[in-house]
Design a protein around this motif. Structure first.
Motif, PDB file in Angstrom:
ATOM      1  N   PRO A 315       0.729  -1.367  -0.074  1.00  0.00           N
ATOM      2  CA  PRO A 315      -0.002  -0.054   0.052  1.00  0.00           C
ATOM      3  C   PRO A 315       0.968   1.252   0.033  1.00  0.00           C
ATOM      4  O   PRO A 315       1.945   1.404   0.839  1.00  0.00           O
ATOM      5  N   ILE A 316       0.688   2.249  -0.801  1.00  0.00           N
ATOM      6  CA  ILE A 316       0.936   3.704  -0.957  1.00  0.00           C
ATOM      7  C   ILE A 316      -0.015   4.598  -0.595  1.00  0.00           C
ATOM      8  O   ILE A 316      -1.011   4.855  -1.345  1.00  0.00           O
ATOM      9  N   TYR A 317       0.334   5.445   0.247  1.00  0.00           N
ATOM     10  CA  TYR A 317      -0.670   6.757   0.520  1.00  0.00           C
ATOM     11  C   TYR A 317      -0.178   7.861  -0.182  1.00  0.00           C
ATOM     12  O   TYR A 317       0.955   8.254  -0.039  1.00  0.00           O
ATOM     13  N   ILE A 318      -1.166   8.428  -0.931  1.00  0.00           N
ATOM     14  CA  ILE A 318      -0.691   9.730  -1.842  1.00  0.00           C
ATOM     15  C   ILE A 318      -1.344  10.958  -0.688  1.00  0.00           C
ATOM     16  O   ILE A 318      -2.511  10.973  -0.682  1.00  0.00           O
ATOM     17  N   PRO A 319      -0.481  11.776  -0.164  1.00  0.00           N
ATOM     18  CA  PRO A 319      -1.176  12.626   0.735  1.00  0.00           C
ATOM     19  C   PRO A 319      -1.820  13.949  -0.110  1.00  0.00           C
ATOM     20  O   PRO A 319      -1.454  14.204  -1.266  1.00  0.00           O
ATOM     21  N   PRO A 320      -2.910  14.260   0.565  1.00  0.00           N
ATOM     22  CA  PRO A 320      -3.659  15.231  -0.242  1.00  0.00           C
ATOM     23  C   PRO A 320      -2.814  16.869  -0.304  1.00  0.00           C
ATOM     24  O   PRO A 320      -1.844  16.767   0.424  1.00  0.00           O
ATOM     25  N   LEU A 321      -3.225  17.548  -1.244  1.00  0.00           N
ATOM     26  CA  LEU A 321      -2.450  18.877  -1.138  1.00  0.00           C
ATOM     27  C   LEU A 321      -2.352  19.877  -0.104  1.00  0.00           C
ATOM     28  O   LEU A 321      -1.245  20.423   0.143  1.00  0.00           O
ATOM     29  N   ARG A 322      -3.596  19.600   0.786  1.00  0.00           N
ATOM     30  CA  ARG A 322      -3.510  20.439   1.842  1.00  0.00           C
ATOM     31  C   ARG A 322      -2.169  19.900   2.948  1.00  0.00           C
ATOM     32  O   ARG A 322      -2.056  20.653   3.863  1.00  0.00           O
ATOM     33  N   GLU A 323      -1.706  18.690   2.672  1.00  0.00           N
ATOM     34  CA  GLU A 323      -0.714  18.178   3.418  1.00  0.00           C
ATOM     35  C   GLU A 323       0.875  18.631   3.122  1.00  0.00           C
ATOM     36  O   GLU A 323       1.912  18.100   3.671  1.00  0.00           O
ATOM     37  N   ARG A 324       0.793  18.985   1.722  1.00  0.00           N
ATOM     38  CA  ARG A 324       2.059  19.424   1.350  1.00  0.00           C
ATOM     39  C   ARG A 324       1.943  20.798   0.455  1.00  0.00           C
ATOM     40  O   ARG A 324       2.495  20.860  -0.803  1.00  0.00           O
ATOM     41  N   LYS A 325       1.640  21.787   1.218  1.00  0.00           N
ATOM     42  CA  LYS A 325       1.363  22.993   0.614  1.00  0.00           C
ATOM     43  C   LYS A 325       2.657  23.818   0.185  1.00  0.00           C
ATOM     44  O   LYS A 325       2.664  24.432  -0.801  1.00  0.00           O
ATOM     45  N   GLU A 326       3.701  23.330   0.646  1.00  0.00           N
ATOM     46  CA  GLU A 326       4.864  23.890   0.039  1.00  0.00           C
ATOM     47  C   GLU A 326       5.170  23.620  -1.278  1.00  0.00           C
ATOM     48  O   GLU A 326       5.870  24.175  -2.180  1.00  0.00           O
ATOM     49  N   ASP A 327       4.441  22.494  -1.890  1.00  0.00           N
ATOM     50  CA  ASP A 327       4.787  22.262  -3.343  1.00  0.00           C
ATOM     51  C   ASP A 327       3.793  23.178  -4.157  1.00  0.00           C
ATOM     52  O   ASP A 327       4.015  23.006  -5.322  1.00  0.00           O
ATOM     53  N   ILE A 328       2.888  23.816  -3.687  1.00  0.00           N
ATOM     54  CA  ILE A 328       1.958  24.611  -4.637  1.00  0.00           C
ATOM     55  C   ILE A 328       2.619  25.590  -5.504  1.00  0.00           C
ATOM     56  O   ILE A 328       2.224  25.725  -6.576  1.00  0.00           O
TER      57      ILE A 328
END
Length: 466
Positions: A315-328
């Motif tokens: 299993p691989i969990y893809i984090p939602p955008l709100r959990e990696r906002k520095e990538d925005i």
């Protein structure tokens, strides 16, 4: 004696003429300094590459034309040995050159240094264009590499590492994550880095097909298997993906009947066409994806437990955008380039105020929603505008924390399970959006970033009245 001297003088003049012709004609820049490190001679190509006229450089120090890097002339004068293949940045042109230099020694006395500068700026530009072209080819052929997945956040780096590990083994992968997080992109990256990369990558949206149609699409059918079946039958997607990878998106939407047949594929590595009794052996790597909690679906009797354990090996969990906002900001730049290409625009950047607004938003639709917002913002701009500003952004709804509220607990008996709280919040939000859109299911599913089938499932689960 005089005749011999005259002949030698003529030979010297010929050599001098030949050397001067080479000096003037070569496309590489040549600069010569004396033993003090002062420029005494440059060729025309030197001016073309550096942008400096001879009168402006003659008599100047060897460092005069260097923006980044060490002077090869000074190295040669100090060591009395040649220096080769050194990368420099030249001013004022700003071009990148590869240079080499050698000492000028006459009668064992150091008289100066001569350097040749080869302009590699064009090669650098071509390399960058080639890399960009290769990236576009990978996008067109759906063969994404890790560098095509935009983001430098720690959470995304961890996912990329898991994807790399998954690509090295043949195990079945289950990608978990909200709608719009790019699960297909990660699935494709696993395939592109695996030993199966030269074979097909087949994508199947399980929620987009009815149960009967999905079964015939996945496993194929024999002639006469049902009304409308093609003459000669049809290959299924599993057969098409043989030796390659099949990506089953929204696997939670598959019926229990089809789940049983999918389990056979995983256990026996064979499929049975609809209307046939002859098994067909296949060698297919399965990557599944879901935005639902399969553990809960198993408890609710909507997903087979044995199939769950078969697909949940890696299993691989893809984090939602709100959990990696520095990538925005990185994603915004990528989308600007992409949409410029698609829309024929020339947008250069985005204002800091607009970026802050996007950073403050909660992104329920994740990366897909961000791309949608950037696209709509560019459509809102005039053709003479090149910077996305705050006023160009569409209204972002719901705003951050729109559905959250602080609940004060008066005593320990009021504490409830987190799953109960999140499900209630989801139920209320779906109901509010559904009513706000005049009970239009298609539009509601679109706004929520989920399939219409998933919306029906959630409405039925939460008892939301039509």
């Amino acid at each position: 004696m005089k005749k011999r001297l005259d002949l030698q003088m003529n030979n010297l003049k010929e050599y001098q003429g030949m050397l001067q012709a080479v000096f003037l004609a070569t496309q590489d820049a040549i600069s010569v300094v004396n033993e003090k490190g002062e420029h005494i001679m440059v060729n025309p190509a030197y001016t073309n590459i550096t942008g400096i006229e001879p009168k402006d450089v003659i008599g100047k120090n060897a460092l005069f034309d260097i923006e980044e890097g060490e002077s090869l002339h000074l190295k040669v004068l100090n060591s009395k040995h040649p220096v080769s293949n050194t990368k420099l940045k030249i001013k004022p042109s700003g071009k990148t050159v590869v240079a080499q230099a050698a000492p000028i020694i006459v009668d064992n006395i150091l008289k100066g240094s001569v350097a040749v500068l080869h302009d590699v700026t064009g090669i650098k530009d071509l390399t960058e264009k080639l890399e960009e072209a290769e990236k576009k080819i990978r996008q067109l052929t759906y063969k994404y590499l890790p560098e095509d997945i935009i983001g430098d956040s720690q959470k995304l780096k961890e996912v990329k590492m898991q994807v790399l590990k998954a690509s090295k083994v043949p195990a079945t992968v289950l990608l978990r994550g909200e709608s719009g997080t790019g699960k297909e992109l990660f699935a494709n990256s696993i395939h592109a880095q695996s030993q199966r990369c030269d074979n097909k990558f087949i994508r199947v949206n399980c929620a987009a097909l009815s149960d009967t149609l999905l079964e015939s699409e996945l496993f194929g059918y024999e002639e006469g298997a049902f009304t409308g079946a093609k003459k000669g039958g049809k290959k299924g997607l599993f057969e098409e993906a043989n030796k390659g990878t099949i990506f089953l998106d929204e696997i939670s939407e598959i019926s229990l009947n089809t789940q049983a047949k999918l389990l056979r594929v995983l256990q026996e590595k064979e499929i049975m066409r609809v209307g046939s009794t002859v098994p067909i052996s296949i060698d297919v790597r399965i990557i599944a994806a879901t935005n639902l909690n399969l553990n809960q679906a198993v408890k609710d009797g909507k997903f087979r437990e044995d199939l769950f354990y078969r697909i949940n090996i890696l299993p691989i969990y893809i984090p939602p955008l709100r959990e990696r906002k520095e990538d925005i900001p990185l994603l915004i730049n990528e989308f600007i380039v992409k949409i410029n290409d698609e829309y024929g625009r020339n947008i250069g950047s985005i204002s800091s105020e607009a970026v802050k607004l996007l950073m403050d938003y909660n992104w329920p639709g994740n990366v897909r929603e961000l791309e949608n917002v950037i696209g709509r913002s560019i459509i809102n701009m005039n053709f003479n505008e090149q910077i996305i500003r705050k006023e160009h952004l569409p209204h972002l709804h719901p705003p951050i924390n729109a559905t959250s509220s602080f609940v004060e607990l008066k005593n320990i008996d009021e504490i409830q399970k987190l799953s109960f709280i999140t499900e209630n919040a989801e139920k209320d939000y779906i109901r509010n959006v559904y009513c706000k859109l005049n009970k239009n299911k298609t539009e509601t599913a679109k706004k929520l970033g989920i399939s219409i089938r998933t919306l029906y499932y959630k409405m039925d689960r939460y008892g939301i009245q039509e």
